[in-house]
Scaffold this motif. Structure first.
Motif, PDB file in Angstrom:
ATOM      1  N   GLY A  44       0.815  -1.199   0.000  1.00 62.82           N
ATOM      2  CA  GLY A  44       0.000   0.000   0.000  1.00 62.82           C
ATOM      3  C   GLY A  44       0.852   1.254   0.000  1.00 62.82           C
ATOM      4  O   GLY A  44       2.066   1.213  -0.247  1.00 62.82           O
ATOM      5  N   LEU A  45       0.205   2.363   0.293  1.00 66.23           N
ATOM      6  CA  LEU A  45       0.851   3.669   0.262  1.00 66.23           C
ATOM      7  C   LEU A  45       0.956   4.238   1.678  1.00 66.23           C
ATOM      8  O   LEU A  45       0.104   3.965   2.534  1.00 66.23           O
ATOM      9  CB  LEU A  45       0.054   4.639  -0.606  1.00 66.23           C
ATOM     10  N   LEU A  46       1.985   5.013   1.899  1.00 69.10           N
ATOM     11  CA  LEU A  46       2.160   5.718   3.159  1.00 69.10           C
ATOM     12  C   LEU A  46       1.807   7.181   2.912  1.00 69.10           C
ATOM     13  O   LEU A  46       2.474   7.869   2.138  1.00 69.10           O
ATOM     14  CB  LEU A  46       3.604   5.580   3.646  1.00 69.10           C
ATOM     15  N   VAL A  47       0.733   7.618   3.554  1.00 64.95           N
ATOM     16  CA  VAL A  47       0.191   8.948   3.307  1.00 64.95           C
ATOM     17  C   VAL A  47       0.283   9.786   4.580  1.00 64.95           C
ATOM     18  O   VAL A  47      -0.081   9.320   5.666  1.00 64.95           O
ATOM     19  CB  VAL A  47      -1.283   8.867   2.845  1.00 64.95           C
ATOM     20  N   GLU A  48       0.777  11.013   4.439  1.00 62.72           N
ATOM     21  CA  GLU A  48       0.743  11.950   5.558  1.00 62.72           C
ATOM     22  C   GLU A  48      -0.610  12.648   5.545  1.00 62.72           C
ATOM     23  O   GLU A  48      -0.934  13.397   4.622  1.00 62.72           O
ATOM     24  CB  GLU A  48       1.865  12.984   5.440  1.00 62.72           C
ATOM     25  N   ALA A  49      -1.417  12.358   6.575  1.00 68.50           N
ATOM     26  CA  ALA A  49      -2.785  12.879   6.614  1.00 68.50           C
ATOM     27  C   ALA A  49      -2.785  14.397   6.792  1.00 68.50           C
ATOM     28  O   ALA A  49      -2.014  14.946   7.583  1.00 68.50           O
ATOM     29  CB  ALA A  49      -3.560  12.221   7.748  1.00 68.50           C
ATOM     30  N   SER A  50      -3.661  15.068   6.066  1.00 60.54           N
ATOM     31  CA  SER A  50      -3.758  16.530   6.139  1.00 60.54           C
ATOM     32  C   SER A  50      -4.167  16.963   7.544  1.00 60.54           C
ATOM     33  O   SER A  50      -5.107  16.417   8.128  1.00 60.54           O
ATOM     34  CB  SER A  50      -4.784  17.043   5.130  1.00 60.54           C
ATOM     35  N   ALA A  52      -3.170  16.360  10.402  1.00 58.92           N
ATOM     36  CA  ALA A  52      -2.781  15.509  11.530  1.00 58.92           C
ATOM     37  C   ALA A  52      -1.275  15.342  11.630  1.00 58.92           C
ATOM     38  O   ALA A  52      -0.755  15.020  12.694  1.00 58.92           O
ATOM     39  CB  ALA A  52      -3.438  14.135  11.394  1.00 58.92           C
ATOM     40  N   ARG A  53      -0.570  15.513  10.508  1.00 60.42           N
ATOM     41  CA  ARG A  53       0.884  15.347  10.449  1.00 60.42           C
ATOM     42  C   ARG A  53       1.311  13.983  11.002  1.00 60.42           C
ATOM     43  O   ARG A  53       2.277  13.868  11.752  1.00 60.42           O
ATOM     44  CB  ARG A  53       1.606  16.474  11.202  1.00 60.42           C
ATOM     45  N   ARG A  54       0.558  12.949  10.661  1.00 61.43           N
ATOM     46  CA  ARG A  54       0.964  11.589  11.004  1.00 61.43           C
ATOM     47  C   ARG A  54       0.852  10.720   9.760  1.00 61.43           C
ATOM     48  O   ARG A  54       0.041  10.991   8.866  1.00 61.43           O
ATOM     49  CB  ARG A  54       0.118  11.010  12.135  1.00 61.43           C
ATOM     50  N   LEU A  55       1.670   9.680   9.708  1.00 58.56           N
ATOM     51  CA  LEU A  55       1.699   8.788   8.559  1.00 58.56           C
ATOM     52  C   LEU A  55       0.652   7.703   8.723  1.00 58.56           C
ATOM     53  O   LEU A  55       0.579   7.030   9.766  1.00 58.56           O
ATOM     54  CB  LEU A  55       3.089   8.178   8.410  1.00 58.56           C
ATOM     55  N   VAL A  56      -0.139   7.520   7.677  1.00 60.81           N
ATOM     56  CA  VAL A  56      -1.244   6.562   7.682  1.00 60.81           C
ATOM     57  C   VAL A  56      -1.042   5.578   6.544  1.00 60.81           C
ATOM     58  O   VAL A  56      -0.659   5.968   5.429  1.00 60.81           O
ATOM     59  CB  VAL A  56      -2.599   7.299   7.529  1.00 60.81           C
ATOM     60  N   PHE A  57      -1.307   4.295   6.801  1.00 60.72           N
ATOM     61  CA  PHE A  57      -1.149   3.268   5.771  1.00 60.72           C
ATOM     62  C   PHE A  57      -2.454   3.105   5.004  1.00 60.72           C
ATOM     63  O   PHE A  57      -3.524   2.955   5.583  1.00 60.72           O
ATOM     64  CB  PHE A  57      -0.755   1.942   6.407  1.00 60.72           C
ATOM     65  N   VAL A  58      -2.353   3.131   3.655  1.00 58.56           N
ATOM     66  CA  VAL A  58      -3.514   2.950   2.772  1.00 58.56           C
ATOM     67  C   VAL A  58      -3.295   1.682   1.944  1.00 58.56           C
ATOM     68  O   VAL A  58      -2.411   1.660   1.074  1.00 58.56           O
ATOM     69  CB  VAL A  58      -3.706   4.157   1.835  1.00 58.56           C
ATOM     70  N   PRO A  59      -4.042   0.600   2.186  1.00 59.84           N
ATOM     71  CA  PRO A  59      -3.888  -0.617   1.375  1.00 59.84           C
ATOM     72  C   PRO A  59      -4.159  -0.338  -0.105  1.00 59.84           C
ATOM     73  O   PRO A  59      -4.988   0.519  -0.438  1.00 59.84           O
ATOM     74  CB  PRO A  59      -4.941  -1.571   1.961  1.00 59.84           C
ATOM     75  N   MET A  60      -3.469  -1.061  -0.970  1.00 64.15           N
ATOM     76  CA  MET A  60      -3.646  -0.846  -2.410  1.00 64.15           C
ATOM     77  C   MET A  60      -5.072  -1.117  -2.859  1.00 64.15           C
ATOM     78  O   MET A  60      -5.535  -0.555  -3.855  1.00 64.15           O
ATOM     79  CB  MET A  60      -2.671  -1.722  -3.198  1.00 64.15           C
ATOM     80  N   GLN A  61      -5.807  -1.961  -2.132  1.00 68.65           N
ATOM     81  CA  GLN A  61      -7.194  -2.234  -2.512  1.00 68.65           C
ATOM     82  C   GLN A  61      -8.068  -0.992  -2.412  1.00 68.65           C
ATOM     83  O   GLN A  61      -9.130  -0.923  -3.030  1.00 68.65           O
ATOM     84  CB  GLN A  61      -7.790  -3.333  -1.624  1.00 68.65           C
ATOM     85  N   LEU A  62      -7.622  -0.005  -1.610  1.00 66.83           N
ATOM     86  CA  LEU A  62      -8.412   1.216  -1.434  1.00 66.83           C
ATOM     87  C   LEU A  62      -7.948   2.341  -2.343  1.00 66.83           C
ATOM     88  O   LEU A  62      -8.488   3.437  -2.293  1.00 66.83           O
ATOM     89  CB  LEU A  62      -8.342   1.672   0.028  1.00 66.83           C
ATOM     90  N   VAL A  63      -6.936   2.074  -3.171  1.00 69.21           N
ATOM     91  CA  VAL A  63      -6.445   3.075  -4.121  1.00 69.21           C
ATOM     92  C   VAL A  63      -7.219   2.913  -5.423  1.00 69.21           C
ATOM     93  O   VAL A  63      -7.128   1.885  -6.092  1.00 69.21           O
ATOM     94  CB  VAL A  63      -4.931   2.912  -4.362  1.00 69.21           C
ATOM     95  N   THR A  64      -7.996   3.912  -5.780  1.00 77.07           N
ATOM     96  CA  THR A  64      -8.852   3.801  -6.968  1.00 77.07           C
ATOM     97  C   THR A  64      -8.230   4.406  -8.218  1.00 77.07           C
ATOM     98  O   THR A  64      -8.625   4.071  -9.331  1.00 77.07           O
ATOM     99  CB  THR A  64     -10.216   4.470  -6.716  1.00 77.07           C
ATOM    100  N   ALA A  65      -7.262   5.306  -8.046  1.00 76.24           N
ATOM    101  CA  ALA A  65      -6.635   5.915  -9.228  1.00 76.24           C
ATOM    102  C   ALA A  65      -5.249   6.426  -8.865  1.00 76.24           C
ATOM    103  O   ALA A  65      -5.046   7.018  -7.801  1.00 76.24           O
ATOM    104  CB  ALA A  65      -7.480   7.064  -9.772  1.00 76.24           C
ATOM    105  N   ILE A  66      -4.282   6.161  -9.772  1.00 72.66           N
ATOM    106  CA  ILE A  66      -2.916   6.655  -9.612  1.00 72.66           C
ATOM    107  C   ILE A  66      -2.554   7.451 -10.851  1.00 72.66           C
ATOM    108  O   ILE A  66      -2.562   6.926 -11.969  1.00 72.66           O
ATOM    109  CB  ILE A  66      -1.918   5.491  -9.431  1.00 72.66           C
ATOM    110  N   GLY A  67      -2.259   8.732 -10.666  1.00 70.51           N
ATOM    111  CA  GLY A  67      -1.881   9.586 -11.781  1.00 70.51           C
ATOM    112  C   GLY A  67      -0.626  10.365 -11.451  1.00 70.51           C
ATOM    113  O   GLY A  67      -0.112  10.316 -10.333  1.00 70.51           O
ATOM    114  N   SER A  68      -0.124  11.102 -12.427  1.00 77.55           N
ATOM    115  CA  SER A  68       1.108  11.853 -12.222  1.00 77.55           C
ATOM    116  C   SER A  68       0.912  13.052 -11.312  1.00 77.55           C
ATOM    117  O   SER A  68       1.857  13.543 -10.703  1.00 77.55           O
ATOM    118  CB  SER A  68       1.654  12.322 -13.579  1.00 77.55           C
TER     119      SER A  68
END
Length: 459
Positions: A44-50, A52-68
């Motif tokens: 998955g992806l490691l996202v810094e939540a707006s 909150a300034r903490r890193l949150v894990f997002v499984p790839m199953q919850l990623v609906t679109a990846i763009g540039s």
């Protein structure tokens, strides 16, 4: 437009949005799992939540679109607790980029400058090509060093793990093992090292492995963790396995863990703890596929195809009145997987019910459950309560775990006892002469004395 191949370095700091277009954070890294024989799998992806300034894990199953320019994720379904990295998990930007290795064909050292992640036909992501910087071949100082692309298996990385070196190496070497085999491998380790390894395992992987261990070994591991980590692991276990484990703890620890577990998971476990272990209620699991009579065959097949559904539970869908979570409304019947394949996709499952499979009652003895599954070639047996509500399903693997000796996983012990192994097991004793059981007697009465198996027509 969502890409099926993207280079990770280009995604660094990319804004992350939810499906409604609201910005929820910024990408900080990509989390992968090293594997022994294949390229690393993208978790998955490691996202810094707006905000909150903490890193949150997002499984790839919850990623609906990846763009540039942006990523879109199902943010409402993300567990927004702070990410804790486990031993099997590796950060691409922090841990892989700038790492060096030796190209196997040229025997030269190269540096990884970028990593491509690719999606396969099944929707799984893994590391594809590596973008490498090679040593300079010219004696001139100016100018760029040569580059090339390479597959993961073309380079031998310089691995320099930190304090968790042994645990990481063990998990990498055993990453593609089935949970039962990994459980055996863990039990062969000294207890101290075993506990060091399980500390580094992701909760879901550890839950699968714990389900394959004897309860005494499960207890050692669960009691080693703090209560929050233990509750997270129990959340990932099948409810019946979690209930068996929690039932072995003292009342204070059990109550504390149930309070820390997710409410829905804790509710299922509490219900299972009400039943005696040697009854159908004590053997069942609460995760069958439950649908309404108006569900189409196409919709039912979509539910069966879900990867998280255990094979034994995917052999049938169970039809009830509302509500559709155990305990459900009135139990109506079931439809076997083969029968679903024989009718058009638009057909309603309520019109093709096989209601000849007599469900077990929560108080039905374990020996009667075993006889019913064996006599009628059933893979899963529905379980109902006094109000004819579906409360769970007993599968073949549940029964095998119950009737086999406690030490059946120990190969040496099994080999030593092969010749003298009789019908007596650790859980129940099967009589040599088959006497009619309450379930079998009731079936004969309902079928006019023909003895016709309630599940005889598998389709």
């Amino acid at each position: 437009m969502s890409a099926s191949k993207v280079f990770v370095a280009r995604l660094a700091n990319t804004p992350v949005f939810d499906p409604d277009g609201d910005r929820v954070g910024r990408l900080r890294d990509v989390i992968v799992n090293f594997r022994s024989e294949h390229a690393p799998h993208v978790n998955g992806l490691l996202v810094e939540a707006s905000g909150a300034r903490r890193l949150v894990f997002v499984p790839m199953q919850l990623v609906t679109a990846i763009g540039s320019a942006q990523l879109i994720v199902e943010w409402d379904e993300v567990d927004t607790r702070t990410f804790e990295q486990r031993g099997e998990e590796v950060r691409v930007l922090a841990d892989v980029l700038d790492r060096t290795g030796v190209l196997r064909d040229k025997k030269v050292r190269a540096t990884i400058e970028d990593v491509a992640i690719e999606e396969d036909d099944a929707g799984d992501w893994s590391i594809g090509q590596l973008y490498l910087r090679l040593p300079r071949t010219s004696k001139f100082t100016f100018g760029k060093a040569p580059t090339r692309y390479a597959d993961w298996d073309e380079i031998e990385l310089d691995i320099e793990p930190g304090d968790e070196a042994q645990a990481t190496q063990f998990l990498t070497a055993h990453s593609e093992m089935e949970p039962s085999d990994l459980a055996d491998a863990l039990l062969e380790l000294p207890e101290g090292r075993r506990l060091a390894v399980v500390e580094e395992m992701p909760d879901e992987r550890l839950a699968d492995v714990l389900e394959e261990m004897h309860e005494d070994d499960q207890l050692v591991i669960i009691e080693h963790f703090d209560q929050e980590r233990a509750a997270d692991v129990l959340d990932q276990m099948q409810p019946d396995d979690a209930a068996d484990l929690i039932g072995r703890l003292d009342a204070a620890k059990s109550a504390a863990l149930l309070e820390l577990m997710e409410p829905e998971e804790a509710e299922d476990v509490r219900m299972l703890l009400e039943f005696e272990p040697n009854t159908a209620g004590g053997l069942m699991t609460t995760d069958p596929i439950i649908v309404s009579a108006d569900t189409t065959i196409a919709e039912a097949l979509v539910l069966i195809r879900r990867s998280e559904i255990a094979p034994a539970l995917a052999t049938a869908v169970f039809v009830t009145a509302s509500p559709y979570e155990p305990p459900t409304g009135r139990y109506l019947g079931l439809v076997h997987f083969q029968r679903l394949l024989r009718y058009p996709p638009h057909e309603r499952v309520g019109s093709i019910l096989d209601n000849r499979v007599e469900p077990a009652h929560t108080s039905t003895r374990d020996i009667d459950v075993v006889r019913s599954l064996a006599r009628y070639d059933l893979v899963a047996l529905p379980v109902i309560d006094d109000d004819d509500r579906l409360v769970g399903v007993i599968t073949v693997d549940d029964v095998l775990d119950h009737i086999l000796p406690d030490d059946w996983r120990a190969k040496a012990a099994a080999d030593d006892n092969t010749e003298g192994l009789g019908p007596v097991t650790a859980a129940i004793s099967l009589p040599k002469q088959a006497n009619p059981t309450p379930i079998a007697t009731e079936v004969r009465q309902r079928t006019g004395g023909t003895g016709r198996p309630p599940g005889g027509d598998r389709g």
